[in-house]
Structure formats: structure tokens, C-alpha cells
Write a protein that holds these residues in place. Structure first.
Motif, PDB file in Angstrom:
ATOM      1  N   VAL A  10       0.835  -1.204   0.000  1.00 39.17           N
ATOM      2  CA  VAL A  10       0.000   0.000   0.000  1.00 39.17           C
ATOM      3  C   VAL A  10       0.869   1.253   0.000  1.00 39.17           C
ATOM      4  CG1 VAL A  10      -1.911  -1.147   1.179  1.00 39.17           C
ATOM      5  CG2 VAL A  10      -0.174   0.016   2.524  1.00 39.17           C
ATOM      6  N   LEU A  14      -2.793   4.218   2.290  1.00 36.19           N
ATOM      7  CA  LEU A  14      -3.276   2.856   2.515  1.00 36.19           C
ATOM      8  C   LEU A  14      -4.064   2.312   1.332  1.00 36.19           C
ATOM      9  CD1 LEU A  14      -4.124   3.353   6.262  1.00 36.19           C
ATOM     10  CD2 LEU A  14      -2.161   2.128   5.320  1.00 36.19           C
ATOM     11  N   PRO A  16      -4.048   0.021  -1.962  1.00 35.50           N
ATOM     12  CA  PRO A  16      -3.227  -1.033  -2.559  1.00 35.50           C
ATOM     13  C   PRO A  16      -2.627  -0.561  -3.876  1.00 35.50           C
ATOM     14  CG  PRO A  16      -5.371  -1.876  -1.915  1.00 35.50           C
ATOM     15  CD  PRO A  16      -5.426  -0.389  -1.782  1.00 35.50           C
ATOM     16  N   ALA A  29      -6.581  -0.863   2.060  1.00 35.99           N
ATOM     17  CA  ALA A  29      -6.265  -2.144   2.691  1.00 35.99           C
ATOM     18  C   ALA A  29      -5.591  -1.917   4.033  1.00 35.99           C
ATOM     19  CB  ALA A  29      -5.342  -2.965   1.789  1.00 35.99           C
ATOM     20  N   THR A  30      -6.100  -2.572   5.055  1.00 36.08           N
ATOM     21  CA  THR A  30      -5.506  -2.492   6.382  1.00 36.08           C
ATOM     22  C   THR A  30      -5.597  -3.853   7.049  1.00 36.08           C
ATOM     23  OG1 THR A  30      -7.572  -1.911   7.486  1.00 36.08           O
ATOM     24  CG2 THR A  30      -6.245  -0.098   6.639  1.00 36.08           C
ATOM     25  N   GLN A  34      -2.803  -6.119   4.730  1.00 35.30           N
ATOM     26  CA  GLN A  34      -1.838  -5.064   4.403  1.00 35.30           C
ATOM     27  C   GLN A  34      -0.427  -5.622   4.479  1.00 35.30           C
ATOM     28  OE1 GLN A  34      -2.048  -1.789   7.085  1.00 35.30           O
ATOM     29  NE2 GLN A  34      -0.225  -0.811   6.284  1.00 35.30           N
ATOM     30  N   ARG A  37       4.156  -4.597   6.653  1.00 35.45           N
ATOM     31  CA  ARG A  37       4.096  -4.060   8.014  1.00 35.45           C
ATOM     32  C   ARG A  37       5.344  -4.406   8.809  1.00 35.45           C
ATOM     33  NH1 ARG A  37      -1.010  -6.099  10.861  1.00 35.45           N
ATOM     34  NH2 ARG A  37      -0.408  -8.006   9.838  1.00 35.45           N
TER      35      ARG A  37
END
Length: 75
Positions: A10, A14, A16, A29-30, A34, A37
Motif C-alpha cells: 500500500v 493505505l 493497494p 487495505a488495512t 496489508q 508491516r
């Protein structure tokens, strides 16, 4: 699912990214979908770390989506 090691890359809003690394407008996307990270590996087993990032990034994605909707309706 505890955690996904991969997921969708992302941008800072956020959204994509597609194969050309361009944001997919209107999509966010979270949480466990996601990607990026942890960069290399899942750091440690800490209760709530996945939930905490999902809540934090979910709020930010919601704010970004609302701002994008507002900008679209004012244009």
C-alpha cells in the motif's frame, strides 16, 4: 489467522498498489491483508500487536477514504 506474511503493498494513504506500483483509486487495505508491516519477519509474539495495527491503520484508511469522497463531491 494470526498474521499474514506478505499481503498487499500500500501507499501512504493505505491504497493497494497495482503491478505498476500505482494506487488503486477507491480501494484501501488495512489489517492482516496489508503487506509490508514488518519488512523482514514477524518481530515477536505480542498479544494484540496485529489488532493494534489493524485498528490504527483502519482509522487512518477511513479518514483517507472520507477525505477522498469529500474532495470528489466538491469537484
Amino acid at each position: 489467522m494470526l498474521v499474514l506474511m506478505g499481503g498487499l503493498e500500500v501507499n501512504k494513504k493505505l491504497q493497494p498498489l497495482n503491478d505498476a506500483s500505482e494506487p488503486i483509486e477507491g480501494l484501501y487495505a488495512t489489517g492482516n491483508v496489508q503487506g509490508g508491516r514488518y519488512l523482514v519477519e514477524y518481530p515477536v509474539t505480542v498479544a494484540g500487536i496485529s489488532l493494534g495495527t489493524a485498528l490504527t491503520f483502519g482509522r487512518l484508511a477511513g479518514q483517507n477514504a472520507a477525505a477522498d469522497i469529500e474532495a470528489t463531491t466538491q469537484a
